[in-house]
Scaffold this active site. Structure first.
Site, PDB file in Angstrom:
ATOM      1  N   GLU A  52       0.868  -1.168   0.000  1.00  0.00           N
ATOM      2  CA  GLU A  52       0.000   0.000   0.000  1.00  0.00           C
ATOM      3  C   GLU A  52       0.907   1.219   0.000  1.00  0.00           C
ATOM      4  O   GLU A  52       1.667   1.445   0.944  1.00  0.00           O
ATOM      5  CB  GLU A  52      -0.931   0.058   1.210  1.00  0.00           C
ATOM      6  CG  GLU A  52      -1.886   1.251   1.098  1.00  0.00           C
ATOM      7  CD  GLU A  52      -2.613   1.623   2.389  1.00  0.00           C
ATOM      8  OE1 GLU A  52      -3.403   2.586   2.334  1.00  0.00           O
ATOM      9  OE2 GLU A  52      -2.388   0.982   3.429  1.00  0.00           O
ATOM     10  N   ASP A  77       5.207   4.553   3.623  1.00  0.00           N
ATOM     11  CA  ASP A  77       4.993   5.999   3.759  1.00  0.00           C
ATOM     12  C   ASP A  77       6.272   6.601   4.311  1.00  0.00           C
ATOM     13  O   ASP A  77       6.991   5.944   5.063  1.00  0.00           O
ATOM     14  CB  ASP A  77       3.814   6.293   4.692  1.00  0.00           C
ATOM     15  CG  ASP A  77       3.143   7.629   4.383  1.00  0.00           C
ATOM     16  OD1 ASP A  77       3.829   8.666   4.483  1.00  0.00           O
ATOM     17  OD2 ASP A  77       1.951   7.633   4.041  1.00  0.00           O
ATOM     18  N   ASP A 126      -2.425  12.201  -2.578  1.00  0.00           N
ATOM     19  CA  ASP A 126      -2.528  13.621  -2.906  1.00  0.00           C
ATOM     20  C   ASP A 126      -2.563  13.733  -4.433  1.00  0.00           C
ATOM     21  O   ASP A 126      -1.629  13.280  -5.108  1.00  0.00           O
ATOM     22  CB  ASP A 126      -1.305  14.365  -2.351  1.00  0.00           C
ATOM     23  CG  ASP A 126      -1.403  15.875  -2.521  1.00  0.00           C
ATOM     24  OD1 ASP A 126      -2.066  16.337  -3.475  1.00  0.00           O
ATOM     25  OD2 ASP A 126      -0.794  16.591  -1.716  1.00  0.00           O
ATOM     26  N   LYS A 130      -1.756  20.846  -9.400  1.00  0.00           N
ATOM     27  CA  LYS A 130      -0.994  21.838 -10.164  1.00  0.00           C
ATOM     28  C   LYS A 130      -0.032  21.154 -11.131  1.00  0.00           C
ATOM     29  O   LYS A 130       0.615  20.165 -10.795  1.00  0.00           O
ATOM     30  CB  LYS A 130      -0.215  22.749  -9.218  1.00  0.00           C
ATOM     31  CG  LYS A 130      -1.100  23.672  -8.383  1.00  0.00           C
ATOM     32  CD  LYS A 130      -0.277  24.598  -7.512  1.00  0.00           C
ATOM     33  CE  LYS A 130      -1.178  25.536  -6.722  1.00  0.00           C
ATOM     34  NZ  LYS A 130      -0.393  26.441  -5.842  1.00  0.00           N
ATOM     35  N   ASP A 162     -10.780   9.917  -3.752  1.00  0.00           N
ATOM     36  CA  ASP A 162     -11.943  10.796  -3.784  1.00  0.00           C
ATOM     37  C   ASP A 162     -11.750  11.909  -4.815  1.00  0.00           C
ATOM     38  O   ASP A 162     -12.609  12.772  -4.957  1.00  0.00           O
ATOM     39  CB  ASP A 162     -12.167  11.425  -2.409  1.00  0.00           C
ATOM     40  CG  ASP A 162     -10.977  12.272  -1.985  1.00  0.00           C
ATOM     41  OD1 ASP A 162      -9.854  11.741  -1.951  1.00  0.00           O
ATOM     42  OD2 ASP A 162     -11.162  13.469  -1.687  1.00  0.00           O
TER      43      ASP A 162
END
Length: 224
Positions: A52, A77, A126, A130, A162
């Site tokens: 993950e 992470d 994220d 931009k 999302d």
């Protein structure tokens, strides 16, 4: 989170048997002994290996491990103070099939051997909307090539987000590269045929999104 809490969690992570924290130098110099040996040396079995990426607090990795005890899950992470929670829960609940790795995701092709990984989950990354942040999107072409290298032939990638932007961006890129899209929907809870692992597991923030009517998107794909 206060700096004292962060430092405490960093120190605790160092004592956790299910957490690996190599230095960038160790990874880039190919000195990481776990490379190519994650099943045998870390999980002590030969079950499928699932990553993950950007695991945050580790909720998804922990819940996948509970749902699929015959598979190995590794949450990755760079923010160790976040996945501390998932690592702690896994130890308390004696979940031996889930671990956590503190490193930059851009290094995955140095951490795993070719064809070592069975599946990859990318959960609520994220979107880096931009244009100048394109290189940081976890489904840009450079990242896709890294995933293709470490995945087994026919290994799957799951993208759950999302962000309609991230969903559309990734779909467009996959179509342009002629990769294999097994399933895609902009509202996974309003569709049929979504894998159980997508709809049966919800993170804390995902539940909040659903409560306010925000759609959750999902793509399942693999490489040619």
């Amino acid at each position: 989170m206060g700096s004292k809490n962060k430092l405490r969690r960093f120190r605790e992570n160092e004592t956790f048997s299910n957490v690996v924290q190599p230095s960038r130098e160790e990874v880039l110099s190919d000195a990481l002994k776990l490379k190519g040996n994650w099943r045998k040396s870390f999980f002590k079995n030969n079950n499928p290996l699932v990553l993950e990426l950007g695991c945050g607090k580790g909720e998804y990795s922990v819940n996948l491990a509970k749902a699929y005890p015959d598979m190995n899950f590794l949450g990755i992470d760079i923010k160790g103070a976040r996945f501390w929670r998932g690592a702690k829960i896994a130890l308390e609940e004696k979940l031996n099939n889930v671990g956590f790795l503190r490193t930059q995701i851009e290094l995955v092709d140095h951490i795993f051997e070719e064809n070592e990984v069975d599946e990859i989950w990318i959960t609520f990354p994220d979107p880096q909307i931009k244009y100048k942040r394109t290189k940081h999107r976890l489904t840009n072409e450079d990242f896709l090539q890294k995933y293709k290298k470490i995945l087994k032939p026919d290994g799957f990638v799951h993208l759950k987000t999302d962000s309609e932007f991230m969903h559309g961006y990734t779909l467009g890129l996959l179509h342009g590269l002629d990769e294999i899209i097994e399933y895609a929907h902009h509202d996974v809870y309003g569709s049929q045929g979504a894998p159980d692992a997508v709809t049966n597991i919800q993170t804390f923030y995902e539940k909040q999104y659903l409560e306010i009517g925000k759609k959750i998107t999902y793509i399942l794909f693999k490489f040619r």
